[in-house]
Design a protein around this motif. Structure first.
Motif, PDB file in Angstrom:
ATOM      1  N   PRO A 136     109.965  19.122 138.590  1.00 34.32           N
ATOM      2  CA  PRO A 136     109.247  17.832 138.542  1.00 34.32           C
ATOM      3  C   PRO A 136     109.488  17.117 137.211  1.00 34.32           C
ATOM      4  O   PRO A 136     109.503  17.746 136.151  1.00 34.32           O
ATOM      5  N   VAL A 137     109.670  15.828 137.277  1.00 33.53           N
ATOM      6  CA  VAL A 137     109.851  15.009 136.075  1.00 33.53           C
ATOM      7  C   VAL A 137     108.911  13.813 136.180  1.00 33.53           C
ATOM      8  O   VAL A 137     108.945  13.081 137.174  1.00 33.53           O
ATOM      9  N   GLN A 138     108.075  13.639 135.168  1.00 34.05           N
ATOM     10  CA  GLN A 138     107.180  12.486 135.162  1.00 34.05           C
ATOM     11  C   GLN A 138     107.910  11.310 134.526  1.00 34.05           C
ATOM     12  O   GLN A 138     108.068  11.216 133.315  1.00 34.05           O
ATOM     13  N   GLN A 139     108.397  10.425 135.366  1.00 30.43           N
ATOM     14  CA  GLN A 139     109.124   9.247 134.909  1.00 30.43           C
ATOM     15  C   GLN A 139     108.886   8.120 135.906  1.00 30.43           C
ATOM     16  O   GLN A 139     109.283   8.207 137.066  1.00 30.43           O
ATOM     17  N   ALA A 140     108.239   7.074 135.458  1.00 32.08           N
ATOM     18  CA  ALA A 140     107.898   5.966 136.347  1.00 32.08           C
ATOM     19  C   ALA A 140     109.154   5.257 136.834  1.00 32.08           C
ATOM     20  O   ALA A 140     110.156   5.156 136.120  1.00 32.08           O
ATOM     21  N   ASN A 141     109.087   4.785 138.061  1.00 32.05           N
ATOM     22  CA  ASN A 141     110.197   4.020 138.623  1.00 32.05           C
ATOM     23  C   ASN A 141     110.271   2.645 137.987  1.00 32.05           C
ATOM     24  O   ASN A 141     109.257   2.059 137.603  1.00 32.05           O
TER      25      ASN A 141
END
Length: 427
Positions: A136-141
């Motif tokens: 999982p990677v927390q990175q906004a689109n």
């Protein structure tokens, strides 16, 4: 004591089937995830959903469309910014219908018109992989650069009604197992038509399978020209045998041509990792496609004589002067290069193609490294944008396209200037 041992034995007898079932289930899950990982490579998911120097599948890769740039999305199982909250049904809907979990329509730069053909078992395996095999990677689109009102997505519902052909791939009667497997991969997860099929005014592919003559007949793509994959003799695969095509898919080079542009990423991340059986199946299908596209010119025949004379007197030809100074040491006096390490120019389908975009682009900007089995190719094409001006590049490409009996149209400096401007702006 005896009663205790009996109780222990009974517990073991009860536990063993449970442990065996658990172990079997875990093995099945692991196998499903591994199959999903393989299918994600077949679909080349990393190429679009991983930005340069970005984390795998976290999105953010810019893609140029006629309306403006869009950015690929985060498809890691992060619950806030990725697809961690997607059910298997949600995942299938996004993959095969182009509709996200919240109901908004995806742009057809996401090749769901191809992925709609992916069968249920493969969709299940892909879901297992993305939920359990990806970090999982927390990175906004990132929002697209498309301006209002063209950025509105609701018209895509009507686009889908007109252009999306629903239904998973069905084996064609009268065709063998290899042909059908190849057709399933090329039309479906491989989504070859997304790049290699020309598009209509509504950005729709003009054909989605071999029933349409436009299918994989070559198309302009973001400053390149995605090559013709039909049996056309000059610009297609007509002169390639099965071994040529399999070598290209596995290594990105053969005696006819070398990969460039986005095809480099396809080789690096996708086709070299495919099984020999699947590569052979794709070859069987692609080699079955009848000729389409091309200029209608007679079949290419190599003739080095006139070009040799010109190269012996380079002062008489501006393009020959540039060729002898910058190109001849790799591509040779006869234009045959040293395949597969150094691409030939004589009879190369990309040289013979009427649209010179790929030749201009690769001369200006060079190629990314082909990395096969972890080893970069030793002789990538260098970039000449800082070295040669627009007229010099036009001259040398005109020389190459006329040389060795190639007989392709000349290139003018305005074409070079236009591509120089657009490709430099994109960097």
């Amino acid at each position: 004591m005896k009663n205790t041992l009996k109780g222990f034995g009974a517990a073991v007898c009860v536990a063993l089937p449970f442990l065996t079932q658990t172990s079997t289930a875990q093995a099945a899950d692991a196998a499903l995830i591994a199959r999903g990982a393989y299918l994600a490579k077949v679909g080349d998911c990393t190429a679009c959903h991983t930005a340069p120097k970005g984390k795998p599948f976290a999105g953010g890769l810019p893609m140029t469309t006629p309306m403006g740039k869009i950015y690929s999305t985060n498809i890691t199982p992060d619950s806030q910014t990725g697809i961690g909250n997607y059910t298997e049904e949600d995942f299938a809907q996004a993959l095969r219908a182009g509709v996200a979990k919240d109901g908004h329509n995806l742009y057809p730069a996401m090749p769901y018109p191809s992925y709609v053909k992916v069968n249920d078992d493969d969709t299940k395996a892909l879901y297992a992989y993305f939920m359990n095999g990806v970090t999982p990677v927390q990175q906004a689109n990132r929002e697209s650069d498309i301006k209002w009102p063209m950025n509105m997505r609701w018209p895509l519902k009507f686009w889908n009604m007109v252009f999306l052909e629903k239904g998973v791939y069905q084996d064609k009667p009268g065709k063998d197992v290899a042909w059908n497997r190849g057709a399933y991969l090329v039309q479906g997860l491989g989504h070859c038509g997304s790049c290699h099929t020309p598009r209509g005014i509504a950005f729709q592919e003009k054909a989605l399978d071999e029933s349409g003559s436009a299918f994989v007949s070559g198309a302009p793509l973001d400053g390149w020209f995605a090559a013709n994959l039909t049996g056309e003799h000059n610009v297609g695969l007509g002169r390639w045998n099965d071994q040529d095509l399999q070598a290209f898919l596995k290594t990105g080079a053969n005696r006819h041509a070398s990969a460039f542009g986005s095809m480099t990423s396809v080789i690096n991340n996708s086709t070299q990792n495919m099984s020999d059986t699947d590569v052979a199946a794709m070859t069987t299908y692609l080699k079955s496609l009848p000729p389409a596209g091309g200029s209608g010119a007679p079949p290419y025949q190599f003739d080095p004589q006139a070009t040799k004379v010109s190269l012996n007197r380079p002062a008489n030809d501006a393009g020959a002067r540039v060729y002898t100074a910058y190109c001849m040491h790799c591509h040779g006096v006869d234009g045959r290069g040293f395949a597969p390490l150094l691409a030939p120019l004589s009879g190369n389908p990309n040289v013979l193609e009427k649209d010179a975009s790929s030749l201009i682009n690769v001369t200006l900007n060079g190629t990314e490294d082909l990395v096969i089995g972890g080893i970069p190719a030793p002789y990538p094409m260098p970039k000449y944008a800082p070295v040669l001006n627009d007229q010099q590049i036009a001259d040398v490409l005109t020389f190459v396209r006329a040389g060795w009996n190639n007989g392709a149209p000349a290139v003018n400096a305005a074409e070079v200037a236009k591509l120089r401007k657009s490709t430099q702006a994109a960097r």
